[in-house]
Design a protein around this motif. Structure first.
Motif, PDB file in Angstrom:
ATOM      1  N   GLU A   1       0.834  -1.202   0.000  1.00 15.22           N
ATOM      2  CA  GLU A   1       0.000   0.000   0.000  1.00 15.22           C
ATOM      3  C   GLU A   1       0.867   1.250   0.000  1.00 15.22           C
ATOM      4  N   GLU A   2       2.020   1.240   0.698  1.00 15.31           N
ATOM      5  CA  GLU A   2       2.942   2.383   0.668  1.00 15.31           C
ATOM      6  C   GLU A   2       3.488   2.589  -0.743  1.00 15.31           C
ATOM      7  N   GLN A   3       3.803   1.443  -1.416  1.00 12.08           N
ATOM      8  CA  GLN A   3       4.304   1.562  -2.796  1.00 12.08           C
ATOM      9  C   GLN A   3       3.227   2.157  -3.700  1.00 12.08           C
ATOM     10  N   ALA A   4       1.964   1.714  -3.483  1.00 12.19           N
ATOM     11  CA  ALA A   4       0.888   2.263  -4.306  1.00 12.19           C
ATOM     12  C   ALA A   4       0.725   3.751  -4.040  1.00 12.19           C
TER      13      ALA A   4
ATOM     14  N   GLY B   1       8.009   1.800 -15.425  1.00 11.02           N
ATOM     15  CA  GLY B   1       9.129   2.047 -14.535  1.00 11.02           C
ATOM     16  C   GLY B   1       8.834   1.600 -13.108  1.00 11.02           C
ATOM     17  N   PHE B   2       7.600   1.724 -12.700  1.00  7.61           N
ATOM     18  CA  PHE B   2       7.228   1.333 -11.333  1.00  7.61           C
ATOM     19  C   PHE B   2       7.455  -0.160 -11.111  1.00  7.61           C
ATOM     20  N   LEU B   3       7.026  -1.005 -12.063  1.00  9.65           N
ATOM     21  CA  LEU B   3       7.197  -2.450 -11.909  1.00  9.65           C
ATOM     22  C   LEU B   3       8.651  -2.869 -12.037  1.00  9.65           C
ATOM     23  N   SER B   4       9.441  -2.070 -12.782  1.00  8.94           N
ATOM     24  CA  SER B   4      10.847  -2.445 -12.958  1.00  8.94           C
ATOM     25  C   SER B   4      11.676  -2.158 -11.711  1.00  8.94           C
ATOM     26  N   GLN B   5      11.095  -1.432 -10.733  1.00  7.15           N
ATOM     27  CA  GLN B   5      11.813  -1.076  -9.511  1.00  7.15           C
ATOM     28  C   GLN B   5      11.558  -2.085  -8.378  1.00  7.15           C
ATOM     29  N   LYS B   6      11.393  -3.363  -8.700  1.00  5.68           N
ATOM     30  CA  LYS B   6      11.173  -4.442  -7.719  1.00  5.68           C
ATOM     31  C   LYS B   6       9.960  -4.164  -6.837  1.00  5.68           C
ATOM     32  N   SER B   7       8.915  -3.773  -7.485  1.00  7.19           N
ATOM     33  CA  SER B   7       7.659  -3.541  -6.764  1.00  7.19           C
ATOM     34  C   SER B   7       7.033  -4.888  -6.373  1.00  7.19           C
ATOM     35  N   ASP B   8       6.240  -4.901  -5.313  1.00  9.05           N
ATOM     36  CA  ASP B   8       5.540  -6.123  -4.882  1.00  9.05           C
ATOM     37  C   ASP B   8       4.363  -6.458  -5.786  1.00  9.05           C
ATOM     38  N   PHE B   9       3.896  -5.494  -6.575  1.00 10.94           N
ATOM     39  CA  PHE B   9       2.717  -5.721  -7.409  1.00 10.94           C
ATOM     40  C   PHE B   9       3.086  -6.500  -8.665  1.00 10.94           C
ATOM     41  N   ASP B  10       2.082  -7.240  -9.198  1.00 11.50           N
ATOM     42  CA  ASP B  10       2.287  -8.045 -10.403  1.00 11.50           C
ATOM     43  C   ASP B  10       1.786  -7.332 -11.646  1.00 11.50           C
ATOM     44  N   SER B  11       0.850  -6.416 -11.491  1.00 11.23           N
ATOM     45  CA  SER B  11       0.379  -5.619 -12.629  1.00 11.23           C
ATOM     46  C   SER B  11      -0.157  -4.305 -12.107  1.00 11.23           C
ATOM     47  N   VAL B  12       0.009  -3.263 -12.927  1.00 14.52           N
ATOM     48  CA  VAL B  12      -0.486  -1.933 -12.592  1.00 14.52           C
ATOM     49  C   VAL B  12      -1.117  -1.353 -13.845  1.00 14.52           C
TER      50      VAL B  12
ATOM     51  N   ALA C   1       0.942  -2.169 -17.221  1.00 13.91           N
ATOM     52  CA  ALA C   1       2.255  -2.822 -17.186  1.00 13.91           C
ATOM     53  C   ALA C   1       2.107  -4.094 -16.360  1.00 13.91           C
ATOM     54  N   ILE C   2       2.709  -5.222 -16.846  1.00 14.12           N
ATOM     55  CA  ILE C   2       2.627  -6.520 -16.181  1.00 14.12           C
ATOM     56  C   ILE C   2       4.043  -6.999 -15.937  1.00 14.12           C
ATOM     57  N   ARG C   3       4.293  -7.524 -14.750  1.00 17.23           N
ATOM     58  CA  ARG C   3       5.614  -8.012 -14.400  1.00 17.23           C
ATOM     59  C   ARG C   3       6.035  -9.104 -15.395  1.00 17.23           C
ATOM     60  N   ASP C   4       7.295  -8.997 -15.837  1.00 19.02           N
ATOM     61  CA  ASP C   4       7.925  -9.998 -16.707  1.00 19.02           C
ATOM     62  C   ASP C   4       7.170 -10.208 -18.012  1.00 19.02           C
ATOM     63  N   ALA C   5       6.404  -9.204 -18.466  1.00 22.69           N
ATOM     64  CA  ALA C   5       5.686  -9.331 -19.737  1.00 22.69           C
ATOM     65  C   ALA C   5       6.292  -8.371 -20.751  1.00 22.69           C
TER      66      ALA C   5
ATOM     67  N   ARG D   1      -8.712   5.749 -12.554  1.00 22.70           N
ATOM     68  CA  ARG D   1      -8.583   4.930 -11.342  1.00 22.70           C
ATOM     69  C   ARG D   1      -7.346   4.055 -11.483  1.00 22.70           C
ATOM     70  N   LEU D   2      -6.498   4.122 -10.453  1.00 24.47           N
ATOM     71  CA  LEU D   2      -5.308   3.286 -10.421  1.00 24.47           C
ATOM     72  C   LEU D   2      -5.682   1.915  -9.850  1.00 24.47           C
ATOM     73  N   ILE D   3      -5.237   0.873 -10.546  1.00 26.25           N
ATOM     74  CA  ILE D   3      -5.426  -0.505 -10.080  1.00 26.25           C
ATOM     75  C   ILE D   3      -4.052  -1.150  -9.990  1.00 26.25           C
ATOM     76  N   ALA D   4      -3.663  -1.619  -8.776  1.00 24.66           N
ATOM     77  CA  ALA D   4      -2.375  -2.301  -8.571  1.00 24.66           C
ATOM     78  C   ALA D   4      -2.667  -3.684  -8.002  1.00 24.66           C
ATOM     79  N   GLU D   5      -2.424  -4.750  -8.814  1.00 26.97           N
ATOM     80  CA  GLU D   5      -2.762  -6.116  -8.424  1.00 26.97           C
ATOM     81  C   GLU D   5      -1.582  -6.798  -7.739  1.00 26.97           C
ATOM     82  N   LEU D   6      -1.875  -7.518  -6.658  1.00 29.13           N
ATOM     83  CA  LEU D   6      -0.873  -8.261  -5.896  1.00 29.13           C
ATOM     84  C   LEU D   6      -1.304  -9.723  -5.858  1.00 29.13           C
ATOM     85  N   ALA D   7      -0.529 -10.606  -6.452  1.00 27.98           N
ATOM     86  CA  ALA D   7      -0.854 -12.038  -6.496  1.00 27.98           C
ATOM     87  C   ALA D   7      -0.772 -12.631  -5.090  1.00 27.98           C
TER      88      ALA D   7
END
Length: 651
Positions: free
Chosen positions: A68-71, A90-101, A114-118, A171-177
């Motif tokens: 939540e702090e990262q979001a 850029g947000f996901l490339s900074q070792k964020s805990d989220f899997d998609s934003v 943006a999706i992690r590793d996609a 609306r920002l959506i940040a998904e965490l697996a």
């Protein structure tokens, strides 16, 4: 006679008693394990599971708080004038805990993602402008920020939760697996501890077996969720996947998720049960050895008692010449001495009993002679009593018949008196008509007949004929009713009849006797109620009850009310006859149907009226009759009759 108790030998009884004593330590140990050791071990297990569950809960809460702090940082950057496509990459490339934003516009369509590793290009081609207006990340029930419940992500295809917040018009959506939450459950599974994560709807969202996590099992049926008063921490045993577990549940405040830490019951208690089993085997072995030694000692006691038992048998057979058996045990010697003393006492008592027996025999012979004499006298008294009873029954039958004839005679006298008026009126009218006819005949002979005179004669003749006709019809009606009632009451012929018509005939014939008082008789009997029964006996009962009310109920009154009603229920007809007379005393009410019971003894009362009614209702009409009364309030008679009475030979 009671069944004899099951017996056993002395050796067996001693062995059983020693076995009971030997089993006391075993029972004490089991009780100690059940009431002290077992609860203590259970508490240790619960404390350990609660510690693990609380640790996992804290890790999950901290992980979500970090995300939540990262979001929040991302939202701060998104509020600046920065390209949001580049921002989420850029947000996901900074070792964020989220899997998609991704950002949604006001219609719920994806505008940047943006999706992690996609691969960036493929991601934008697949998901740009995708409509998510019907998904749980958009349908948030009016909330503008916060965490969603667990859902299957359309973007990543994994069970996830999402943080959402309004940023301008998007609306920002940040998904965490879910599977990125702490991996403590897998480490614990290597130690035979099963840890599961369950959402607020009791759906399984984390399990050591990742394939089970993705299947979204609902665990609401587990006993853990039947906790009282929705406790946040609750421990109990439950069954999962055909295995029995003992586990602890800890609920998170914010998300409503629950952490379950459990172990298979077999692994929890295996070591303890093994130690207990070894201890029990040792105790049982010692008990068996003790019982073998006890068996040998009890056999020795049994043989000593056998000697004493034989002495007792000899005494029972009449052999009183016994000697004391000397043993090393003092109690056995005392018992043997007591047996010898008992044999001497029995011998002395038998001699005394023989003497008394001879005396009793002589007394019995004398008593038999007295009994025989008194029996002879009793037989003579019984014969005299039977003759007296027969004479009494004959007298009562004669009184019953006389009562019936007296009732019929009274009926005849009343009807005769009632007929006197209409017949007298008819006679007077006919004689007057004769005078009119002779006068008109004389006028015809002299030729002095006038038109007005002839008209007057015709009017008088019509009037006299009308009076004669009406009075003769009334007399005919009285004679017909009397004839039917008299025929019915003088015979017991069975026929189908209307209950309403029977009441009218009875009231008509009783009118000469009832008109002497201003007693209002109300009749509420439907015309369709009919009976296949004996109208004569029934009419006699009803007449007796009505006249009984006049004679006794209104003895000192000239006014009152009698109400007669009837209703039919299936194969029964219930007749109610009630008055507002003086009533019957409570002490007399149980005796009113007894023969010869009357309150007018010496005043013309025979005491058989209600007794006859009771016999007719029960014996002839196959019914029941009972009375209810309260002094000063009146009396009610209730008759319950068969709509189709049995034939007299069947009663």
């Amino acid at each position: 006679m009671s069944k004899p108790a099951k017996t056993r030998s002395l050796a067996s009884e001693l062995l059983i008693q020693l076995a009971i004593v030997a089993l006391v330590p075993l029972g004490a140990t089991m009780a100690f394990f059940t009431w002290q050791l077992f609860p203590y071990l259970t508490k240790n297990i619960i404390d350990e599971q609660q510690s693990i569950a609380s640790l996992v809960t804290q890790q999950v809460i901290e992980r979500i708080a970090t995300a939540e702090e990262q979001a929040g940082l991302l939202i701060g950057l998104a509020a600046q004038d920065i390209d949001r496509r580049e921002l989420v990459k850029g947000f996901l490339s900074q070792k964020s805990d989220f899997d998609s934003v991704y950002f949604l516009d006001a219609t719920g369509s994806i505008k940047s993602i943006a999706i992690r590793d996609a691969i960036v290009l493929e991601t934008e081609q697949l998901y740009m402008d995708m409509d998510l207006s019907h998904s749980s990340v958009y349908q948030t029930e009016g909330k503008t920020s916060g965490w969603t419940q667990v859902f299957l992500s359309i973007v990543t295809g994994r069970l996830s939760i999402a943080y959402f917040e309004e940023v301008g018009e998007q609306r920002l959506i940040a998904e965490l697996a879910i599977d990125r939450l702490p991996k403590l459950s897998k480490r614990l599974s290597e130690q035979d501890i099963l840890m599961m994560l369950v959402d607020a709807d009791h759906q399984l969202i984390a399990h050591p077996d990742s394939s089970l996590s993705q299947q979204q099992f609902n665990l609401g049926h587990l006993a853990l969720f039947n906790r009282p008063d929705s406790q946040k921490v609750y421990s109990t045993d439950f069954e999962w996947d055909n295995q029995k577990y003992f586990g602890t549940l800890v609920t998170m405040d914010d998300l409503g998720w629950s952490v379950i830490v459990s172990e298979e019951e077999s692994s929890i208690w295996a070591g303890l049960y093994q130690q207990l089993r070894n201890w029990l085997i040792s105790v049982v072995t010692i008990i068996v050895l003790v019982l073998l030694i006890a068996l040998k000692r009890s056999s020795l006691f049994s043989r000593r008692f056998a000697v004493l038992s034989q002495q007792a048998k000899d005494i029972a057979r009449g052999n009183y010449q016994t000697e004391v058996v000397q043993e090393r045990i003092r109690e056995f010697n005392e018992l043997s001495e007591n047996v010898v003393e008992m044999s001497q006492a029995i011998s002395n008592r038998e001699d005394a009993l023989q003497t008394k027996e001879q005396q009793l025999r002589e007394i019995n012979e004398m008593l038999e002679e007295r009994v025989e004499e008194r029996t002879k006298r009793l037989i003579e008294s019984n014969q005299e009593l039977e003759k007296t009873n027969t004479a009494l029954n004959d007298t009562m039958d004669q009184l019953v018949q006389a009562d019936k004839l007296a009732s019929l005679g009274s009926l005849v006298a009343g009807v005769a008196h009632e007929l006197n008026t209409p017949i007298g009126n008819a006679t007077m009218a006919s004689s007057t008509l004769k005078d009119f006819a002779e006068r008109i005949q004389q006028q015809l002979a002299t030729g002095s007949v006038t038109k007005s005179g002839l008209k007057e004669f015709l009017n008088d003749a019509i009037m006299a004929a009308g009076i004669t006709s009406r009075n003769l019809e009334k007399a005919s009606e009285l004679i017909t009713s009397f004839k039917q009632v008299a025929t019915d009451q003088s015979s017991s012929q069975r026929r189908t009849f209307s209950l309403n018509e029977l009441f009218h005939e009875i009231l008509l014939t009783l009118h000469p006797q009832t008109k002497k008082k201003a007693i209002k008789i109300e009749l509420d009997v439907a015309s369709e109620i009919s009976l296949d029964s004996y109208p004569g006996p029934l009419g006699q009962v009803l007449s007796n009850l009505i006249m009984n009310a006049f004679i006794h109920g209104f003895e000192d009154r000239m006014q009152g009310r009698i109400r007669i009603s009837a209703m039919k229920e299936e194969d029964k007809v219930q007749i109610t006859l009630e008055d507002d007379g003086k009533g019957i005393p409570e002490t007399a009410l149980p005796k009113i149907f007894d023969p010869f019971y009357t309150t007018r003894l010496g005043q013309g009362g025979s005491g058989l009226g209600l007794h006859i009614c009771h016999n007719i209702v029960v014996d002839t009409l196959a019914g029941k009759i009972r009375a209810e009364s309260e002094v000063g309030q009146g009396t009610r008679f209730l008759l319950t009759l068969a709509a189709c009475a049995p034939r007299l030979e069947e009663v």
